[in-house]
Each structure stands twice: as structure tokens, then as C-alpha cells.
Motif scaffolding. Structure first.
Motif, mmCIF file in Angstrom:
data_model
loop_
_atom_site.group_PDB
_atom_site.id
_atom_site.type_symbol
_atom_site.label_atom_id
_atom_site.label_comp_id
_atom_site.label_asym_id
_atom_site.label_seq_id
_atom_site.Cartn_x
_atom_site.Cartn_y
_atom_site.Cartn_z
ATOM 1 N N HIS B 159 0.846 -1.193 0.000
ATOM 2 C CA HIS B 159 0.000 0.000 0.000
ATOM 3 C C HIS B 159 0.881 1.242 0.000
ATOM 4 N N PRO B 160 0.359 2.327 -0.564
ATOM 5 C CA PRO B 160 1.032 3.593 -0.309
ATOM 6 C C PRO B 160 0.822 3.961 1.153
ATOM 7 N N LEU B 161 1.581 4.895 1.650
ATOM 8 C CA LEU B 161 1.481 5.259 3.062
ATOM 9 C C LEU B 161 0.439 6.342 3.286
ATOM 10 N N GLY B 162 0.192 7.175 2.291
ATOM 11 C CA GLY B 162 -0.792 8.246 2.429
ATOM 12 C C GLY B 162 -0.178 9.593 2.113
ATOM 13 N N VAL B 163 -0.283 10.505 3.066
ATOM 14 C CA VAL B 163 0.304 11.837 2.899
ATOM 15 C C VAL B 163 1.732 11.817 3.445
#
Lengths: 287, 513
Positions: B159-163
Motif C-alpha cells: 500500500h502507499p502510506l498516504g500523505v
């Protein structure tokens, strides 16, 4: 009059630098079974014992990290062989420490042996997974490989006295690091017995050092130690984890934060890769 | 040494006429706002500060200082962009945006090079031939990863981590932006980036590149400011990951700030690299490498070869060749295409370099610089070599981050390794020898993340870069650089979701579906 033979009890000591010292503080603490009965007096390591263990681990690092990966794999596999031969003893100790049935305790010991074998096999393979030949835009040979980060201190899981312990220590040492492990505070006896197995295997003294005692007393000394490179907080009490992570920033230790883990499940690579550094070497290509 | 701006070079056999690059290609506005959600906006609760040309002390323009409220706006914009657009895009679409950015950087290369040199003080030939091309290359490289991520993780879901909050230094302003932004976006994250206080202009021009590329608003947000702005970014609860490049001191402060929050952090920090010259090295090549190792970018390089370790038997020969070579370096106008050594980036940094060089002298090391005329205005420091340096001297232990080389000697390879590793840092090292087995033996024992053998200061987007020990953790570049922006088995693998806001609904990358 015939009497039942009086058992010869074992003195449970620390395992530091390949030897079995008592705590320099002269202290011990009573270890009880989950059922409540007295099991033994374990050594209660002091901050000085923790520092001695780090010194021993540092001293062992050049030799152990300089050994071939094939050699380290064989050495760890031999630990599994020795543990296999002492399954009954460890099953008894795990049963007392964790309150398991005889059958469940035996299964835990089997899993611990198998875990060692699994990690032993990784010794000469992990850098083939983590390394890379990098196609740079120029006439250079460029190769990334993995190297051990150095001395890693681990707080062994409290609830899993043998399988959890081996699950945190094996990945540290199979990658060429040396370890100081604080055993489960409530169930330290299997850890001391594991030290006895290590001492009679081919693991050089100082590669694994086992401390028993109060985690809250030992852990801050390890977390703040400036000659420690990594810190595994697997067994850190929740309220202590933040403080330990903060202490670890003084020399930017690599910190593995605590989390809910199923020690019986097959581990991923995280515990191996977390204690590895990537080194990239460049060299010009030309005639 | 030749002062290219002073014209004293005419007295030398190899004098050059001035060859200044034109600055007409850049158009600097009188003031800049913050780039948030695809728009330049005025700071709501911050102020302004000025950025100057360090070579002349000319004020270039006013720049906004983002306050905590501005950082909050930027993080919210990044969160919206993450949840609504960026993390939902197929990797192949993210890739195309990044390829666009790479192409625009190439098209506007001259503009970026000139602006970088004006704002930073580095020689135009370096910004033109190193900073800008490598920045474009970084986007081109990571663009290609965006739809191939499952091959980077061995097939495991990620997954990407987000911001992502990113704080970068002033020594390679655009290149550090590229090192940070390209892999973060490729992995599906959105970004709040804080450029360095003294070098904000190429980051602000990059905002224009984002607009030309039609990057969705909020995917990249740029908040200018100083340390306080950086702390606001690192401490914002809506930031899911921190990536920092800069000093070890600030890196430790960020690690402390983040301790206990579960936020992942990568740190690329200081260094005190040893450049080891063995007695069988090709001396002229080694000297070229030693010179570029410490004087490239005025020594404002975290991996600079600031400690020269020379084998005793060739000490005199190497030092003589080094001094000879230094007399041919040209210090002066960074905009001149023949300039080798530009300006020190700021008055503060100049004071630090001076203080440490004075300490070197006070502690008993011998100081030498080529005859050198420094321009009357701006921040300047001559290339400086200290001999007779002991390991205890401050100039052998502390990162100077300036054009100052400390020379130490050794007799055996073991001693060289011992001395090279005798530092809390572990970013890089250099080895000069014609013997392959010795080069590999030494490289294997150096506790450093990058080892250059018979070369120095080479960088490439395909090559992992980063340090051991107090030089930080994490790698930038190559497949390894993706690890900093992906959660391999999902963000909750270790029982935490970063800020608690967690990834958005589109969190599982298209590439992994």
C-alpha cells in the motif's frame, strides 16, 4: 526407610560473552509458574550487566559478521539440532512458564526448532533477495548488498518465552549481527536454558547474550547505549515503548516498534531486513 | 587559484575570458505564495522572508513563510488528493504524469539551472550538468516503477502510506526535491514538501511544472519556511510518513518528535567521509577524485570526502599533486561557465565553516589555501586543506559542510579502515587503489552506505544512496528507494496506521489488484 530422591536444582544465571555470570549486583528474583508455584531464582540483571553484554556483543561482531554466510547458516542449524535433542526439557520449561498443556508446550518447542531451521536457511540467501545490480547511466559497475547493522538489542516477547525469543534472536544473528536479548520477565527460564544450548553449540561467545530481570530496568540502559545499533521493542511494555524509542534516537538506532504478532505464523522478511544495511559500491569500467 | 570574476586569470597561462550565462531565461516574481491544492495562495498565519543570491547578497524576491495553519491546509489538500484521485489512479496513469514531469524538467533545464545557481550559489556548470539532468532522470526512473510495484515487492501486496511530509536541504534544492517527490508519487502517495529556507525558488518553479503537467491539485504541495515550518510538517497528525534530508542534529530531533506515533521515518543525514588513497593508486586520478570529493558544490555535500586518508609512503607525492591541482581551480561568479568553486550558500553557513577552520588552526593543524582572491560581496570561502590533522581534532570529527579538507595518514590497510570507521557517521567513503582485491577488501569493511572505488561523488537514480549509523536510515534511489514509500504488507502490519487517519479508500494500489 526409602525416600524419594531429592532433585538437583539448576542455578539460572545470565549468559554473557559465552559465560554464565550471576548478576554483578548479586540480585535475583523469584520466578513462578503460571500456576503460582516457585520455579527458581533467576538473576536480576543490572544496568551494568546490560553494558557488559553490549561490550561482549560488540567484541563478537567483527568475527561473526566476517564469517561466511554459509558458515553462519550451519552454526544456526546446529543450534536447532541441539535443541531438538533437548525437546523434553524445553517442553517442561515452556509448560511451566506459559501454563500450556503438555501437548501444546511440545508443539511450541517443535515450532521453535523449525523456526531456527527456517532462519538458518536464509543466511546465504537474504542478500540475493535484498541486493541489486544497478544499471546506472555511465561506465560503472554498481552493486548493492546487505550487511549487518551491528549490535542489536531485543526485548523478547513476554508471553512467548521460547518461540517468541527465538523468533526475535534468530533473524538478528543469522544476518551477521550480534545480539543482547532481555528475556521474558515472567518466563525467563527457557531463555537461560537456550543460553546453555548456545554455549555448547558452535555459536561464538558474545554473539548472543541473554539477560534476565526486570525489563523496565534493563531496557532503558540498552535503548540509550551509544554502542548499540538496533533495538527490537517486541516485548516492550506499552507505556515504556515511546520512552525507549525516544532514548534510541540519541544515536539513531534502527528501532523495530512493538506490534501484535502471531509468533506461530511463518515470519515474513521484516525481521531479517530490519537489521540489514544496504551498501552500494561503485567502480569505473574501462580498459 | 584564479579569480574568474576579478580578471586576475589573465596573468596566468591558462586564463579564460569571462563566460557568463545569461539570467534572462528566468523570470523571478517579486514575491511568492504557498503552493497548496494546485494554487499559489497567501499564507494565512505565517509571514514572509527574503531569499538572496549568496554570490552577490542581492535580494532575489520575497517568499511566504508557512505557519502551522498553512501546513494544515496543505496536509488537508494532500489528503483529499490522496483519497479522491491519486491513490485511485492506475499505476500506469501515475507513471505518465511522472514521465511528463521528467520531460518538462528537461525542456526547461536551462531555466532551472540558472535559477538554481542564482538562489544557491553553486557554479552554473554543476547545476546545468549535474543537478538538473539528475532531477529529470530521477522522475524518469521512478515514473517507470509506478505500474511495476508488485515486481519490486516480490509479489507481496503493498500500500502507499498516504500523505508524506518531506523536508529537504539547501545544497541540492531541485535534486533533493526530485529524490523525494518522484518515488513518493510513483508509489501512490501525495506530498507536502518544505524546501530549505535559503533555496526555495526551484521548488516554487517546480510548482509551475506540476501545473504544466496537469498534475491533479493537491498531489504536490509546497510550503516554504524555516525550521518552524519543518517542525509543523513533521508533527502534523495528518502526515503518515516523514522523509528528511539534512543535518544529523535536526534528523534526531525529528526522530524524537515522531517517537511513539508509529509514523515511518526515513532520514538522510550528515557525513564525515574518508577518502582512502593507497600507495598503489593512480595519483592523478586519485587527486581528481579527492578534489571533486570535497570541493564539488563548495563541499556542501553530505557525502563529501572531507577526510583524506593517505598512505604514509605517498603522502608527500599526493599532497604536492593536490596543491598543484588546487591552484588551477577557478573561484568566482557562479554564473560563469568556467567557474569551479561558487559561493557559500549563506552567511550562517559561512560563519560555521570559518569557525571550524579556525578551530583546526587553533588545535594545531596546518592550514593551506591556494593564492585566492575572494569577491568583495557575497559569501565566500577559499578551498582549504589541513595537514597534520589528528583524529581528535574537530575538523576530523565534525561535519564542516564546506570546502575544507582534513588530511590524515595511515600505514596499513587495517589502520585505514579503523580510522575511516572512527566516526558516528556512515554515509559514504572512497577507496583509491589499482589492486582489485584490496579495493573489495576495504569496501567490505567500511561502515558506509555508499563506497566509491576509484571514483567519487557519483549519483544515479538506479543506485541506492543512504547511510549507516548516525547518517540516518532508509535508502533513496533504485528499487530500495521504493521501500520508503510503501507499506509492504499493509499499513497495519506492525499494528499501526501512522496518523490514525490511515490510507484512503483507494489505498490498495491498482498495480496490486
Amino acid at each position: 526407610m526409602s525416600t524419594e530422591r531429592l532433585a538437583v536444582r539448576k542455578t539460572y544465571k545470565l549468559y554473557v560473552g559465552g559465560g554464565f555470570p550471576r548478576s554483578e549486583s548479586g540480585r535475583s528474583y523469584p520466578v513462578t509458574a503460571v500456576s503460582g508455584g516457585f520455579l527458581a531464582n533467576a538473576a536480576r540483571a543490572s544496568r551494568k550487566d546490560a553494558r557488559d553484554a553490549v561490550v561482549a556483543a560488540r567484541k563478537a561482531f567483527p568475527g561473526w559478521s566476517g564469517a561466511t554466510a554459509y558458515n553462519r547458516g550451519q552454526v544456526l542449524y546446529r543450534v536447532a539440532e541441539l535443541l531438538e535433542g533437548r525437546r523434553a526439557q524445553f517442553a517442561d520449561e515452556v509448560r511451566a512458564a506459559e501454563g500450556l498443556t503438555r501437548k501444546d508446550a511440545a508443539a511450541v518447542v517443535d515450532a521453535a526448532v523449525d523456526r531456527l531451521v527456517w532462519y538458518a536457511g536464509w543466511a546465504d540467501k537474504i542478500t540475493q533477495i535484498t541486493g541489486a545490480a544497478n544499471p546506472v547511466a555511465g561506465p560503472y559497475f554498481n552493486l548493492s548488498t546487505s550487511e549487518p547493522t551491528g549490535v542489536v538489542c531485543a526485548l523478547a516477547p513476554r508471553e512467548s518465552s521460547l518461540l517468541g525469543l527465538i523468533s526475535v534472536v534468530a533473524p538478528v544473528v543469522i544476518t551477521g549481527n550480534t545480539a543482547v536479548v532481555a528475556a521474558s520477565e515472567t518466563g525467563p527460564l527457557p531463555a537461560v536454558s537456550l543460553g546453555e544450548v548456545l554455549a555448547t553449540s558452535d555459536v561464538p561467545g558474545g554473539v548472543v547474550n541473554v539477560l534476565t530481570g526486570r525489563t523496565a530496568e534493563i531496557a532503558p540502559a540498552l535503548a540509550a547505549h551509544m554502542d548499540v545499533n538496533g533495538l527490537d521493542l517486541a516485548g516492550a511494555p506499552g507505556d515504556l515503548a515511546r520512552e525507549l524509542e525516544t532514548a534510541a534516537t540519541h544515536n539513531l538506532k534502527r528501532v523495530l516498534r512493538p506490534c501484535a504478532e502471531d509468533w506461530a505464523a511463518e515470519p515474513g522478511l521484516t525481521r531479517l531486513t530490519h537489521w540489514l544495511e544496504t551498501k552500494t559500491v561503485w567502480h569505473p569500467v574501462g580498459t | 587559484m584564479t579569480g574568474s570574476s576579478s580578471g586576475s586569470g589573465t596573468s596566468r597561462a591558462l586564463g579564460y575570458a569571462p563566460a557568463p550565462e545569461s539570467r534572462s531565461v528566468v523570470d523571478i516574481a517579486p514575491s511568492y505564495g504557498l503552493f497548496i491544492d494546485g494554487e499559489f495562495t497567501e499564507p494565512a498565519d505565517g509571514g514572509t522572508f527574503k531569499t538572496v543570491n549568496p554570490a552577490t547578497e542581492e535580494v532575489l524576491c520575497e517568499v511566504s513563510e508557512a505557519g502551522a495553519g498553512d501546513v494544515d491546509r496543505a496536509v488537508r489538500a494532500a489528503r483529499r488528493a490522496y483519497e479522491r484521485t491519486w491513490s485511485r489512479l492506475p499505476g500506469s496513469e501515475r507513471a505518465k504524469y511522472l514521465f511528463r514531469i521528467a520531460r518538462i524538467l528537461q525542456e526547461r533545464a536551462r531555466e532551472f539551472a540558472v535559477l538554481e545557481t542564482l538562489d544557491n550559489g553553486k557554479p552554473i556548470k554543476e547545476s546545468r550538468d549535474v543537478d538538473v539532468p539528475l532531477s529529470a532522470a530521477w522522475f524518469f526512473y521512478y515514473a517507470g516503477w509506478a505500474d511495476k510495484l508488485r515486481h519490486a515487492t516480490g509479489g507481496l501486496p503493498a500500500h502507499p502510506l498516504g500523505v508524506v511530509g518531506q523536508v529537504i536541504p539547501w545544497n541540492f534544492p531541485l535534486m533533493m526535491l526530485a529524490w523525494k517527490v518522484a518515488p513518493a508519487l510513483a508509489c501512490g502517495n501525495t506530498v507536502v514538501l518544505k524546501p530549505a529556507e535559503t533555496t526555495p525558488l526551484t521548488a516554487l518553479l517546480f510548482a509551475d511544472v506540476c501545473r504544466q503537467a496537469e498534475l491533479p491539485p493537491g498531489v504536490v504541495n509546497i510550503v516554504t519556511g524555516a525550521g518552524e515550518t519543518g517542525r509543523a510538517v513533521a508533527g502534523h497528525p495528518g502526515v503518515d510518513k516523514i522523509a528528511f534530508t539534512g543535518s544529523t542534529e535536526v534528523g534526531k530531533a525529528i526522530a524524537r518528535q515522531v517517537a511513539g506515533t508509529g509514523k515511518p521515518v526515513t532520514l538522510e543525514l550528515g557525513g564525515k567521509a574518508a577518502n582512502i588513497v593507497f600507495d598503489d593508486a593512480a595519483v592523478d586520478q586519485a587527486v581528481e577524485g579527492v578534489v571533486s570529493g570535497i570541493f564539488f558544490n563548495q563541499g556542501h555535500v553530505c557525502c563529501a570526502g572531507s577526510r583524506l586518508l593517505v598512505q604514509e609512503s605517498v603522502h608527500e607525492e599526493v599532497l604536492a599533486a593536490l596543491r598543484r591541482r588546487l591552484t588551477t581551480l577557478r573561484l568566482g561568479d557562479p554564473m560563469d561557465k568556467n567557474t569551479d568553486i561558487g559561493a557559500i550558500n549563506s552567511a550562517g553557513q559561512l560563519a560555521r565553516v570559518r569557525e571550524l577552520a579556525d578551530a583546526g588552526e587553533a588545535e594545531g593543524a596546518q592550514r593551506w589555501s591556494p593564492a585566492c582572491e575572494l569577491p568583495g560581496q557575497g559569501y565566500w570561502f577559499p578551498p582549504t586543506v589541513f595537514t597534520g590533522v589528528s583524529q581528535a581534532h574537530r575538523i576530523a570529527r565534525e561535519e564542516i559542510f564546506g570546502p575544507v579538507l582534513s588530511v590524515l595518514t595511515f600505514r596499513t590497510a587495517e589502520e585505514a579502515v579503523e580510522k575511516a570507521n572512527n566516526t558516528p557517521y556512515g554515509l559514504s567513503a572512497g577507496v583509491w587503489t589499482e589492486k582489485g582485491s584490496r579495493a573489495l577488501w576495504t569496501a567490505a569493511r567500511l561502515r558506509a552506505g555508499v563506497v566509491w572505488t576509484n571514483t567519487y561523488n557519483r549519483f544515479d537514480p538506479a543506485s541506492p544512496f543512504g547511510g549507516y549509523k548516525e547518517s540516518g536510515y532508509g535508502r533513496e534511489g533504485g528499487r530500495h528507494g521504493l521501500d520508503a514509500y510503501l507499506a509492504p504488507d499493509g499499513p497495519d502490519r506492525r499494528g499501526h496506521l501512522g496518523s490514525g487517519t490511515g490510507p484512503g479508500p483507494g489505498a490498495v494500489l491498482e498495480d496490486f489488484r
